[in-house]
Design an enzyme around this catalytic site. Structure first.
Site, mmCIF file in Angstrom:
data_model
loop_
_atom_site.group_PDB
_atom_site.id
_atom_site.type_symbol
_atom_site.label_atom_id
_atom_site.label_comp_id
_atom_site.label_asym_id
_atom_site.label_seq_id
_atom_site.Cartn_x
_atom_site.Cartn_y
_atom_site.Cartn_z
ATOM 1 N N PHE A 51 0.869 -1.188 0.000
ATOM 2 C CA PHE A 51 0.000 0.000 0.000
ATOM 3 C C PHE A 51 0.900 1.230 0.000
ATOM 4 O O PHE A 51 1.643 1.454 0.967
ATOM 5 C CB PHE A 51 -0.838 -0.078 1.277
ATOM 6 C CG PHE A 51 -1.842 1.006 1.518
ATOM 7 C CD1 PHE A 51 -3.135 0.892 1.015
ATOM 8 C CD2 PHE A 51 -1.538 2.096 2.318
ATOM 9 C CE1 PHE A 51 -4.103 1.858 1.300
ATOM 10 C CE2 PHE A 51 -2.491 3.072 2.602
ATOM 11 C CZ PHE A 51 -3.777 2.947 2.087
ATOM 12 N N PRO A 86 7.348 11.842 0.994
ATOM 13 C CA PRO A 86 8.215 12.609 1.902
ATOM 14 C C PRO A 86 7.466 13.718 2.643
ATOM 15 O O PRO A 86 7.717 13.956 3.818
ATOM 16 C CB PRO A 86 9.278 13.180 0.954
ATOM 17 C CG PRO A 86 9.356 12.184 -0.157
ATOM 18 C CD PRO A 86 7.956 11.657 -0.336
ATOM 19 N N GLY A 90 2.786 12.357 5.271
ATOM 20 C CA GLY A 90 2.716 11.247 6.227
ATOM 21 C C GLY A 90 1.360 11.317 6.896
ATOM 22 O O GLY A 90 0.355 10.824 6.362
ATOM 23 N N THR A 139 5.481 -0.878 3.452
ATOM 24 C CA THR A 139 5.650 -2.232 4.014
ATOM 25 C C THR A 139 5.409 -3.254 2.904
ATOM 26 O O THR A 139 4.469 -3.096 2.116
ATOM 27 C CB THR A 139 4.636 -2.459 5.155
ATOM 28 O OG1 THR A 139 4.781 -1.412 6.102
ATOM 29 C CG2 THR A 139 4.861 -3.803 5.838
ATOM 30 N N GLY A 181 -7.377 -1.344 8.334
ATOM 31 C CA GLY A 181 -5.975 -1.647 8.642
ATOM 32 C C GLY A 181 -5.657 -1.411 10.105
ATOM 33 O O GLY A 181 -4.888 -2.155 10.726
ATOM 34 N N GLN A 239 6.245 -7.910 45.511
ATOM 35 C CA GLN A 239 4.980 -7.260 45.157
ATOM 36 C C GLN A 239 5.148 -6.251 44.001
ATOM 37 O O GLN A 239 4.262 -6.108 43.155
ATOM 38 C CB GLN A 239 4.413 -6.567 46.383
ATOM 39 C CG GLN A 239 2.908 -6.417 46.313
ATOM 40 C CD GLN A 239 2.345 -5.921 47.624
ATOM 41 O OE1 GLN A 239 2.897 -5.021 48.252
ATOM 42 N NE2 GLN A 239 1.240 -6.484 48.024
ATOM 43 N N GLN A 257 11.876 -3.923 32.226
ATOM 44 C CA GLN A 257 12.144 -3.636 33.644
ATOM 45 C C GLN A 257 12.120 -4.927 34.477
ATOM 46 O O GLN A 257 12.977 -5.129 35.328
ATOM 47 C CB GLN A 257 11.084 -2.640 34.154
ATOM 48 C CG GLN A 257 11.500 -1.855 35.377
ATOM 49 C CD GLN A 257 12.681 -0.930 35.084
ATOM 50 O OE1 GLN A 257 12.943 -0.581 33.943
ATOM 51 N NE2 GLN A 257 13.410 -0.583 36.132
ATOM 52 N N GLY A 300 18.732 -6.106 33.524
ATOM 53 C CA GLY A 300 19.777 -6.046 32.491
ATOM 54 C C GLY A 300 19.552 -7.056 31.377
ATOM 55 O O GLY A 300 19.888 -6.798 30.213
ATOM 56 N N GLU A 359 0.188 3.330 9.852
ATOM 57 C CA GLU A 359 -1.270 3.329 9.622
ATOM 58 C C GLU A 359 -1.968 4.376 10.503
ATOM 59 O O GLU A 359 -3.081 4.171 10.989
ATOM 60 C CB GLU A 359 -1.841 1.922 9.784
ATOM 61 C CG GLU A 359 -1.212 0.991 8.750
ATOM 62 C CD GLU A 359 -1.968 -0.271 8.485
ATOM 63 O OE1 GLU A 359 -3.203 -0.268 8.623
ATOM 64 O OE2 GLU A 359 -1.316 -1.263 8.096
#
Ligand code: CAA
Length: 381
Positions: free
Chosen positions: A123, A128, A131, A158, A242, A279, A336, A340, A363
C-alpha cells in the site's frame, strides 16, 4: 455484543497459534538479527489461508471474518511482529480494498493470487511531505488516452520490495485537492516502477519497508481501482480496517512480552526468592495482563462492528490508539522485569520493545487516532 469466539474462529486462532509456535517462534530472533525476509514462512501463511482470511473463497481467500483475522494476527505477532506486518498489509490494505472496489477482472487477476498467498500486496500512500497529512500528495497520474503516466516518490511501503502489486495513490487532478486523488494497482515489473531503497529499521527487521520511484510509469485505465477522484476515500476507508489489524499486532507483541516476563519472574531469584514473589514485580505483571485484556476487547469490538457492516472507523482508531500505547507500556515494563537481561539480545524482550514502537506510528500515529476520535466526539467532520 458477543465476546465469545465461535468454533470456527477458535479453530482459526488455534491453527495460527500452532503454526506461529512451531514454525515462526524458533526463527524470529535470527530473522530479526539478520534483517531477512521470511519467504518460506510467508509462503506457509498463504498455504494455511492466513493471507486473505476474510476474503470469500471464490476470490482465493478463507471466507472467514474480521474477528478470525484479528485473533489469528495476534497469534502470529506474539511469535514475530514482522510476519504479522506482512500478513496485515496483505489482508487489510490490499485484499480488502480490492474486494470492495475492484472490478471482476481485477479480482480475478489480482485478488485471487494475493488472497491465496501466491503473491504479496503493498500500500503506497506515504510520501516525503505526506505522512500524517496524507492528502498532500505530490505523485501525479496524468491521463494519456486510455492510460495514465505516474510520476513521484512513495516512502515507508511495508512489503514494498517483495510485493507483486502495489496499491498506489496519485493526483489525477491537483486542482481538486483530496477529491483529485485516484488509486492504481501497479504491478512489479511495469517499466518506470523502481524500488531504489529498502530501509534499515529499528524494529520489524524481517519485514521489508521500501521506497518507490515512479519515473514515467504507464498503466492502463484497467489498473485504476475505483473511480477517478475516489482514491483518498479508498485510502481512508482502507486504513480504518488496517488499524484494527495493527491493534491486533500490538496485542500480540504485548502478549509475547508479558509471557516472557511472567516466565522470567518465576525463574529469576533475588533476595533468595523468585522475583515474582516481590509485590512490585507482581504489580507490573498485573498491570500488563489487565491492559492486554482491555485492548483485546476494544479490538474484538471494532472487528465485530466491521463484520456486522456497521460504522467502525472510530472504534478502530480507539482500538489502535489504546493497543499500541499499551504495547509500548507493556514492553517497557517487560524490560524492567528482566532488568539487564531485558536489554540484551540473548532474550526476546528487547525485540518486543523495538517492534512495539512502530504500532504507535504506522497506519496513522497515535496523534492521528486521537484526531479521528476527537473529530467524531465533537462532530467536526
Ligand atoms: N472513510 C471514508 N472517507 C473518509 C474517511 C474515512 N475514514 N475519513 C475521511 N474521509 C473523507 C472525508 O469524508 C472527506 O471527503 P469529502 O471532502 O469528499 O467530504 C475527505 O476524506 C477528506 O477528509 P478530511 O477533511 O477529514 O481529511 P484531512 O486531510 O483532514 O485528513 C486524516 C484526515 C485523518 C488526518 C488523514 O489524513 C489520515 O488518516 N492521516 C494519516 C494517514 C495514515 O494513516 N497513513 C498511514 C499510511 S500506510 C502505512 O503506514 C505504511 C504501510 O505500508 C503499512
Amino acid at each position: 455484543m458477543r465476546i465469545e469466539l465461535s468454533d470456527e474462529q477458535r479453530m482459526i486462532r488455534d491453527l495460527a497459534r500452532e503454526f506461529a509456535e512451531k514454525e515462526v517462534m524458533p526463527i524470529a530472533a535470527q530473522l530479526d538479527r539478520e534483517g531477512r525476509f521470511p519467504h518460506e514462512t510467508v509462503r506457509r501463511m498463504g498455504e494455511l489461508g492466513l493471507m486473505g482470511i476474510f476474503i470469500p473463497d471464490r476470490h482465493g481467500g478463507s471466507g472467514a471474518d474480521t474477528v478470525s483475522y484479528v485473533v489469528a494476527l495476534e497469534e502470529v505477532a506474539r511469535a514475530c511482529a514482522s510476519h504479522a506486518a506482512v500478513m496485515s498489509v496483505n489482508n487489510s490494505l490490499v485484499c480488502d480494498p480490492l474486494l470492495k472496489y475492484g472490478t471482476e477482472e481485477q479480482k480475478e487477476r489480482l485478488l485471487v493470487p494475493l488472497a491465496s498467498g501466491k503473491g504479496l500486496g503493498c500500500f503506497a500512500l506515504t510520501e516525503p511531505q505526506a505522512g500524517s497529512d496524507a492528502s498532500n500528495q505530490n505523485t501525479t497520474a496524468v491521463r494519456d488516452g486510455n492510460h495514465y503516466v505516474l510520476r513521484g516518490r512513495k516512502l515507508f511501503v511495508t512489503n514494498g520490495r517483495e510485493a507483486a502489486v502495489a496499491l498506489v495513490f496519485a493526483q489525477t487532478d491537483r486542482a481538486k485537492g483530496h477529491r483529485g486523488i485516484s488509486a492504481f494497482l501497479v504491478e512489479k515489473g511495469t517499466p518506470g516502477f523502481l524500488v531504489p531503497k529498502v530501509e534499515d529499521k529499528l524494529g520489524l527487521r524481517a519485514s521489508d519497508t521500501a521506497e518507490f520511484l515512479f519515473d514515467e510509469c504507464r498503466v492502463s485505465e484497467a489498473h485504476r481501482l475505483g473511480k477517478e477522484g475516489e482514491g483518498f476515500k479508498i485510502a481512508m476507508a482502507t486504513l480504518d480496517g488496517g488499524r484494527i489489524g495493527i491493534a491486533a499486532q500490538a496485542i500480540g507483541i504485548a502478549q509475547g512480552a508479558y509471557e516472557a516476563s511472567l516466565n522470567y519472574a518465576k525463574e529469576r531469584k533475588s533476595f533468595d526468592v523468585p522475583i515474582a514473589q516481590h509485590q512490585m514485580v507482581q504489580w507490573m505483571l498485573a498491570d500488563m495482563a489487565t491492559q492486554i485484556e482491555a485492548a483485546r476487547l476494544l479490538v474484538l469490538r471494532a472487528a465485530t462492528l466491521k463484520d456486522r457492516g456497521e460504522p467502525y472507523g472510530v472504534a478502530a482508531a480507539m482500538a489502535k490508539l489504546y493497543a499500541s500505547e499499551m504495547a509500548m507500556r507493556v514492553t517497557t515494563d517487560g524490560i524492567q522485569v528482566h532488568g539487564g537481561y531485558g536489554y540484551i539480545k540473548d532474550y526476546p524482550m528487547e525485540r518486543f520493545f523495538r517492534d512495539a514502537k512502530i504500532t504507535q506510528i504506522y497506519e496513522g500515529t497515535s496523534q492521528i487516532q486521537k484526531l479521528v476520535i476527537a473529530r467524531h466526539l465533537l462532530d467536526l467532520r
